[in-house]
Motif scaffolding. Structure first.
Motif, short mmCIF file in Angstrom:
data_model
loop_
_atom_site.label_atom_id
_atom_site.label_comp_id
_atom_site.label_asym_id
_atom_site.label_seq_id
_atom_site.Cartn_x
_atom_site.Cartn_y
_atom_site.Cartn_z
N GLU A 50 0.83 -1.20 0.00
CA GLU A 50 0.00 0.00 0.00
C GLU A 50 0.87 1.25 0.00
OE1 GLU A 50 -3.45 1.89 2.82
OE2 GLU A 50 -3.43 -0.30 2.57
N PHE A 51 1.98 1.22 0.70
CA PHE A 51 2.94 2.33 0.72
C PHE A 51 3.39 2.64 -0.70
CE2 PHE A 51 6.85 4.56 1.38
CZ PHE A 51 6.83 5.10 2.65
N LEU A 52 3.72 1.61 -1.47
CA LEU A 52 4.16 1.81 -2.85
C LEU A 52 3.05 2.42 -3.70
CD1 LEU A 52 6.14 -1.50 -3.50
CD2 LEU A 52 7.07 0.76 -3.01
N ALA A 53 1.83 1.97 -3.48
CA ALA A 53 0.71 2.51 -4.24
C ALA A 53 0.54 4.01 -3.99
CB ALA A 53 -0.57 1.76 -3.89
N VAL A 54 0.70 4.43 -2.73
CA VAL A 54 0.58 5.85 -2.41
C VAL A 54 1.71 6.64 -3.05
CG1 VAL A 54 0.56 7.54 -0.54
CG2 VAL A 54 -0.63 5.37 -0.25
N LEU A 55 2.94 6.13 -2.97
CA LEU A 55 4.06 6.81 -3.61
C LEU A 55 3.80 7.05 -5.09
CD1 LEU A 55 7.34 5.12 -2.27
CD2 LEU A 55 6.51 7.41 -1.77
N ARG A 56 3.41 6.00 -5.77
CA ARG A 56 3.21 6.12 -7.22
C ARG A 56 2.10 7.11 -7.54
NH1 ARG A 56 4.59 0.32 -7.50
NH2 ARG A 56 6.48 0.13 -8.78
N LEU A 58 1.12 9.71 -5.84
CA LEU A 58 1.56 11.08 -5.60
C LEU A 58 2.56 11.55 -6.66
CD1 LEU A 58 1.92 10.79 -1.74
CD2 LEU A 58 0.39 12.39 -2.91
N TRP A 59 3.42 10.67 -7.09
CA TRP A 59 4.40 11.02 -8.12
C TRP A 59 3.75 11.24 -9.49
CZ3 TRP A 59 8.04 6.49 -6.51
CH2 TRP A 59 8.92 6.93 -5.50
N GLN A 60 2.69 10.47 -9.78
CA GLN A 60 2.17 10.42 -11.14
C GLN A 60 0.91 11.25 -11.35
OE1 GLN A 60 3.35 5.70 -11.40
NE2 GLN A 60 1.57 6.36 -12.51
N ASP A 61 -0.01 11.24 -10.40
CA ASP A 61 -1.33 11.82 -10.62
C ASP A 61 -1.32 13.33 -10.35
OD1 ASP A 61 -1.99 9.20 -11.03
OD2 ASP A 61 -3.10 8.98 -9.14
N ASP A 62 -2.10 14.06 -11.14
CA ASP A 62 -2.24 15.49 -10.87
C ASP A 62 -2.80 15.72 -9.47
OD1 ASP A 62 -1.23 16.18 -13.32
OD2 ASP A 62 -3.20 16.31 -14.28
N VAL A 63 -3.85 14.97 -9.15
CA VAL A 63 -4.42 14.99 -7.80
C VAL A 63 -4.54 13.55 -7.34
CG1 VAL A 63 -6.37 15.62 -6.36
CG2 VAL A 63 -5.70 17.12 -8.25
N ALA A 64 -3.81 13.21 -6.28
CA ALA A 64 -3.79 11.84 -5.77
C ALA A 64 -4.72 11.71 -4.58
CB ALA A 64 -2.37 11.45 -5.37
N GLU A 65 -5.37 10.55 -4.47
CA GLU A 65 -6.23 10.25 -3.34
C GLU A 65 -6.12 8.77 -3.05
OE1 GLU A 65 -10.87 10.88 -1.83
OE2 GLU A 65 -10.31 11.26 -3.92
N HIS A 66 -6.09 8.41 -1.77
CA HIS A 66 -5.96 7.00 -1.41
C HIS A 66 -6.75 6.72 -0.14
CE1 HIS A 66 -3.94 3.05 -1.22
NE2 HIS A 66 -3.97 3.24 0.09
N ARG A 67 -7.56 5.67 -0.18
CA ARG A 67 -8.30 5.22 0.99
C ARG A 67 -8.01 3.73 1.17
NH1 ARG A 67 -9.74 10.08 3.19
NH2 ARG A 67 -10.55 11.45 1.54
N GLY A 68 -7.09 3.41 2.09
CA GLY A 68 -6.70 2.03 2.24
C GLY A 68 -6.76 1.56 3.68
#
Length: 220
Positions: A50-56, A58-68
């Motif tokens: 899940e940590f890796l998913a959040v990193l990616r 934030l690096w890639q998306d204009d606006v990142a959101e994660h609910r895990g």
């Protein structure tokens, strides 16, 4: 560490480095490490994924959101982005079969430990590559970095460990590591008591380390 904080720090480092940053990550192993950081070892593999998913994100998306399960990130914009697109290479460590498979499924490469058995490192590489293939990824695109504990000596006994002995013997070892699938070797001199020991002479250690690194540097 928060993946949001690490994403911001590494994006900044990649910019300062002109797009040359590699992000090496591992789960840690000592109970004291988890206690000191206030993180449970329970389900640490799932936490890492899940940590890796959040990193990616934030690096890639204009606006990142994660609910895990482990991380909650409201709509967040990280700027500036890393120079490397879609993101800096992620290299995972770990020797356990689950860690090797995780590297194959999710990372851009794998880094061996400094005390890994280099005579059997091909088996670990094969596990990583198999997991990559099963995940529909190209195993040939992965990097395999050996953290090699190098000890240069006037001669090496017949039963010597890989990367211990004369410069000629060590160069031969490097060739065998390449044949096993290693793409890069980090020459680690910290485990040589003649260089890395606190009891060694500082100036002599630095001079000896420079000589070894120059002698083993790849030719262009």
């Amino acid at each position: 560490m928060s993946p949001v904080l690490l994403a911001k720090q590494t994006a900044t480092l990649d910019i300062l480095a002109g797009g040359r940053l590699d992000v090496g990550l591992g789960l840690g192993w000592a109970d004291e490490e988890y206690q000191a950081t206030g993180v449970s070892k329970h389900r640490r593999g799932h936490r890492a994924e899940e940590f890796l998913a959040v990193l990616r994100a934030l690096w890639q998306d204009d606006v990142a959101e994660h609910r895990g399960e482990f991380y909650q990130v409201p709509p967040t914009r990280l700027e500036p982005k890393p120079v490397q697109r879609p993101h800096p290479p992620i290299l995972l460590g770990g020797q356990a079969p689950a860690a090797l498979r995780r590297a194959g499924r999710l990372a851009d490469g794998w880094v061996s430990g400094s005390q890994a058995d280099l005579t059997g490192i091909g088996e670990a590489i094969a596990t990583v590559k198999a997991a990559a293939a099963e995940a529909g990824r190209d195993p040939g695109s992965l990097r395999f970095v050996c953290r090699g504990a190098v000890r240069v000596r006037p001669t090496g006994p017949p039963e010597r460990e890989p990367l211990t002995g004369t410069l000629e013997q060590i160069r031969s070892d490097l060739g065998r590591l390449a044949e096993a699938g290693i793409t890069e070797v980090f020459v680690d001199l910290n485990f040589d008591p003649e260089i890395g020991s606190p009891r060694a002479d500082a100036q002599a250690s630095l001079r000896r380390a420079d000589e070894v690194l120059d002698a083993l540097a790849p030719t262009r």
